[in-house]
Design an enzyme around this catalytic site. Structure first.
Site, short mmCIF file in Angstrom:
data_model
loop_
_atom_site.label_atom_id
_atom_site.label_comp_id
_atom_site.label_asym_id
_atom_site.label_seq_id
_atom_site.Cartn_x
_atom_site.Cartn_y
_atom_site.Cartn_z
N CYS A 27 0.82 -1.23 0.00
CA CYS A 27 0.00 0.00 0.00
C CYS A 27 0.85 1.28 0.00
O CYS A 27 0.35 2.35 -0.32
CB CYS A 27 -0.94 0.01 1.20
SG CYS A 27 -2.04 -1.39 1.21
N HIS A 45 -3.64 7.25 2.52
CA HIS A 45 -3.96 5.92 2.01
C HIS A 45 -5.36 5.56 2.48
O HIS A 45 -5.72 5.80 3.64
CB HIS A 45 -2.94 4.90 2.53
CG HIS A 45 -3.30 3.49 2.23
ND1 HIS A 45 -3.72 3.09 0.97
CD2 HIS A 45 -3.33 2.38 3.01
CE1 HIS A 45 -3.98 1.80 1.01
NE2 HIS A 45 -3.76 1.34 2.23
N ASN A 75 -10.05 -0.27 -0.50
CA ASN A 75 -8.60 -0.17 -0.37
C ASN A 75 -7.94 -0.71 -1.64
O ASN A 75 -7.93 -1.93 -1.86
CB ASN A 75 -8.14 -0.97 0.86
CG ASN A 75 -6.64 -0.90 1.09
OD1 ASN A 75 -5.89 -0.45 0.22
ND2 ASN A 75 -6.21 -1.34 2.25
#
Ligand code: UT7
Length: 323
Positions: free
Chosen positions: A113, A250, A280
């Protein structure tokens, strides 16, 4: 000193939308649980055969168009991805071919990520040293391919998409600073494993790896680590909370985003939130959120933006940007 400046942003989401109601039919979960614990309402999922480079290409073209650049202007191409089309060639090389770029360095970065923040940090150094003048930096993922669709603890979270920026040499900053970190001691809390015997044999035959996460432990470490990276970033720039116009975090969980906003004493109106619509998307989440807020007019030239991310590894990082 040559600075690196973002001159264009772009993104792409696959058309197919998977809602929380769809997931209720797949695993023991509820729309209420997913919204309350994660903030996610829906996510986009790639079609069969639609690979990471297929998502990256339109995102890259949109970023180039926004920057007023042609593919032939690109002299550095970096793709941050956890879900490459193949083991090799790199997704960056496959994308390079799709864009008709020849000869520029092209490589992938794998920091899960945090991948886009890592890629931005590397591209910035190429530009600072004069090794590149026009970099295409992309975060792209087809995470749906490595999700265990029987695991309610993870399948409600992850999704597909791509975001891109064009980074050019400039006399004005630009990227003020980037900060990247990792600690492999935490590898087992968020990882990929081979599926068990009760999982679709086709996936076993494909050798597909599945995401496995100890969510609650990851959550707590993410909140603390992101708090620390915010301090580190502001301190390095000699700035305070008050200097930040936008937080582009994020997009893992709305509660993690809210905790970082509180740490910065930033009202949620100054935080770009896309987790509700995108889920996500790992390395794609930060550039997707950035492009969303640039295109809808919230983020304007001259704004000071803090990007941050946390992910498997663990990896974490931030970028402070004068847009
Ligand atoms: O992007 C990389 C970094 N990743 C992250 O930052 C993700 C961090 N973690 C999280 O976002 C959260 O930990 C989750 C959203 C994954 C889970 O939320 P939580 O509040 O930490 O829940 P939990 O794991 O502590 O589980 C609470 C309960 C459990 O049931 P019991 O044991 O209390 O009966 C879980 O089994 O919620 C249950 N649960 C679910 N229930 C309905 C877990 N997933 C689901 C689900 N639907 N999808």
């Amino acid at each position: 000193m040559i600075h690196a400046r973002i001159t264009g942003t772009g993104s792409y989401l696959p058309e197919r939308i998977l809602t929380n109601q769809d997931l209720e039919k797949m695993v023991e979960t509820s729309d209420t649980w997913i919204r309350e614990r994660t903030g996610i309402e829906q996510r986009h999922i790639a079609e069969n055969g639609q690979l990471t480079s297929d998502l990256a290409e339109p995102a890259a073209r949109r970023a180039l168009e926004a920057a007023g650049k042609l593919p032939s202007d690109v002299d550095l191409l970096i793709v941050a991805t956890t879900t490459p089309d193949r083991v090799f060639p790199s997704t960056a090389c496959l994308l390079q071919q799709k864009l008709g770029i020849h000869g520029s360095p092209a490589f992938d970065i794998q920091a899960v990520c945090t991948g886009f923040v890592y890629a931005l940090s590397v591209a910035e150094k190429f530009i600072n040293t004069g090794a590149a003048r026009c970099a295409l930096v992309i975060g792209a993922e087809t995470l749906s391919r490595i999700v265990n669709w029987q695991d309610r603890g993870t399948c409600v979270l992850f999704a597909d998409g791509a975001g891109a920026v064009v980074l050019e040499a400039s006399e004005e900053p630009g990227i003020i600073s980037t900060h990247i970190h990792a600690d492999g001691a935490y590898e087992s809390l968020l990882t990929t494993v081979k599926p068990g015997p009760d999982v679709d044999p086709q996936r076993l035959a494909d050798g597909t790896a599945f995401i496995e996460m100890r969510g609650n432990e990851v959550f707590k470490i993410a909140v603390n680590t992101l708090g620390r990276i915010v301090d580190e970033t502001l301190e390095a720039a000699g700035m305070t909370n008050a200097d930040i116009d936008w937080l582009v975090p994020h997009q893992a969980n709305i509660r993690i985003i809210q905790a970082t906003a509180r740490k910065l004493d930033l009202p949620m109106e100054r935080v770009v939130v896309t987790v509700n619509k995108h889920g996500n998307t790992s390395a794609a989440s930060v550039p997707l959120a950035l492009d969303t807020a640039v295109r809808d007019g919230r983020i304007k030239r001259g704004d000071t933006i803090l990007l941050e991310a946390f992910g498997g590894g663990f990896t974490w990082g931030s970028a402070l940007i004068r847009f």
